[in-house]
Design an enzyme around this catalytic site. Structure first.
Site, short mmCIF file in Angstrom:
data_model
loop_
_atom_site.label_atom_id
_atom_site.label_comp_id
_atom_site.label_asym_id
_atom_site.label_seq_id
_atom_site.Cartn_x
_atom_site.Cartn_y
_atom_site.Cartn_z
N ALA A 252 106.33 -7.79 26.89
CA ALA A 252 105.43 -9.24 27.34
C ALA A 252 105.84 -10.50 25.97
CB ALA A 252 103.73 -9.56 26.50
N CYS A 253 106.23 -11.96 26.41
CA CYS A 253 106.92 -12.65 26.22
C CYS A 253 105.74 -14.03 25.85
CB CYS A 253 108.78 -13.37 25.75
SG CYS A 253 108.70 -14.06 27.53
#
Length: 477
Positions: free
Chosen positions: A8-9
């Site tokens: 997840a960014c």
């Protein structure tokens, strides 16, 4: 061994999926099994329960808080950044193997009666500067869907209705289904409403990153006041920080246990919104509005050398970390200007998008013309980079930069600086905040835009090839 992972960014667009692919390729190469859940902007498909039950360890490659972490209670967990997963997936698998042999295990989490939490990039243990950047990046990450939807609808409205579409009457009073101009007005007015949320959303989620969900309402109120007073994006930043600080201060006040349940639902939002409203209306709003007006006037007065230098600077920022904080700072600066509708702001948006497209396109070109200077994996990434670059996904250059930063990043910065400078100098404009070549119809001066992009791409590709050629880049079959 069997692993599960979550990537997840902050924006959930490119880095999230690139990290997942890197982990999957590394596991395939080592003979391990891995199932990855990507918590991206399009949502996520949860990991199968059987995969979690049979997993030897968990890898969390994330730059934001991971949703549903309590599923891994009792399992060894390895935490890393998205960048580490992209450039060092094999090392993460080694760490996961070591953790499975005797590492710390994820503690059981207590259930949250309020349901799934939103995610914030901010972490309590970070320093002040790091936390400030994370608060701002959280606001930007939640802002981007509104930018894309509103900006593209506005651009479509101009394409259908012409540049006087803003003078059309409200579609609630006059709408002709047989008229293209009416559909253009509908698109423009819908997009304008979506764009109207930009400042409140930015302020609300900066506040949320600082003080959790009780700060969202004060943040949105502060952002709305910033819009009403003309303080714009700068006002939204200030309002979000003020709202977060006020709610954090309120949380420090000790209250009886019987009041604890109503504090986050009623008291914090009420007092926080009132305090932020007073501060923004009576203290902060007018000075920040004056600063915003001054910045807008300065941008409107940019001509000649000053405009070219600004375009070069923005190009350098777009290529410096290819989707990281510096890149997002330049992008946020550009989309903030779109709300003013000034000519210079539209030129800045065009320069930023062109400069962000150049790095992946340059590497795609370099791998095509001098493939022997690149590894087989890089040549494969180069083929994908054509589409990523054309779509304005600068992150398509990250695998190359991570593997060989000194011979890749400086040439990319050079080419993007050339692109940004040429685009500003030639006067290309853009009303759409994203889309790459797929929104070419919304670009004012498309030939100037394409020429700037072509020259910058050629400069970067040539520079990468020359550096690799004359500094001993390993040749591969």
């Amino acid at each position: 061994m069997k692993f599960v992972a979550i990537t997840a960014c902050p924006t959930g667009i490119a880095h999230t999926y690139m990290a997942a692919e890197s982990l999957e390729q590394a596991a395939k190469a080592s003979g391990d099994e891995i199932v990855v859940e990507t918590q991206g902007s399009a949502g996520s498909d949860p990991l199968p329960e059987e995969a979690i039950a049979s997993a030897d360890a968990v890898i969390l490659a994330a730059d934001v808080a991971v949703s549903g972490r309590d599923r891994f209670a009792g399992l060894p967990v390895v935490e890393a950044t998205v960048k580490q997963a992209i450039s060092g997936a094999a090392g993460l698998l080694e760490r996961a193997r070591a953790a499975a042999a005797g590492g710390e295990r994820e503690p059981a989490a207590s259930a949250d009666p309020a349901g799934p939490a939103l995610t914030s990039k901010a972490k309590p243990g970070d320093g002040v500067g790091t936390r400030l950047r994370q608060w701002l990046m959280t606001g930007v990450s939640y802002l981007i869907p509104f930018v894309a939807a509103g900006g593209l609808l506005i651009a479509l409205g101009f394409a259908l209705g012409g540049y006087d579409v803003t003078d059309a009457p409200p579609v609630t009073e006059h709408f002709d289904p047989a008229s293209i101009a009416s559909w253009g007005a509908l698109s423009q007015q819908t997009g304008a409403l979506a764009f109207g949320f930009l400042v409140p959303v930015l302020a609300g989620f900066i506040a949320f990153a600082m003080a959790d969900r009780p700060a969202i309402a004060p943040g949105f109120v502060g952002g709305a006041v910033a819009s009403a007073t003309g303080a714009g994006f700068l006002g939204g930043l200030v309002a979000g920080l003020l709202a977060g600080a006020v709610v954090l201060g309120l949380k420090r006040v000790k209250v009886p246990k019987w009041m604890a349940g109503v504090m986050p639902v009623v008291v914090y939002p009420l007092l926080g919104s009132a305090a932020v409203g007073v501060l923004m209306y009576l203290v902060v709003g007018k000075p920040v509005a004056a600063a915003t007006t001054g910045l807008t006037n300065w941008l409107g007065g940019l001509t000649g050398t000053s405009a070219v230098l600004l375009g070069a600077l923005l190009g350098l920022m777009m290529a410096f970390d290819m989707g990281g904080p510096v890149n997002k700072a330049a992008y946020t600066f550009a989309i903030g200007g779109l709300t003013t509708d000034a000519q210079a702001s539209l030129e800045i948006m065009a320069a930023v998008m062109a400069a962000g497209m150049a790095p992946p396109l340059a590497l795609a070109l370099a791998t095509a013309v001098r493939g022997a200077l690149f590894t087989p994996v890089e040549r494969e990434n180069g083929r994908a980079a054509w589409l990523l670059g054309a779509s304005f996904i600068t992150e398509g250059a990250i695998p190359f930069a991570a593997a060989d930063p000194l011979r890749v990043i400086p040439p990319l910065m050079l080419g993007s600086a050339v692109t940004g400078a040429m685009s500003m100098g030639l006067g290309a404009t853009l009303r759409a905040p994203h889309g790459g070549l797929f929104v070419i119809g919304f670009i004012g001066g498309p030939l100037q835009f394409l020429l700037s992009l072509l020259v910058g791409t050629l400069v970067s590709a040539a520079a990468v090839v020359l550096l690799k050629q004359f500094t001993g880049a390993a040749r591969t079959a």
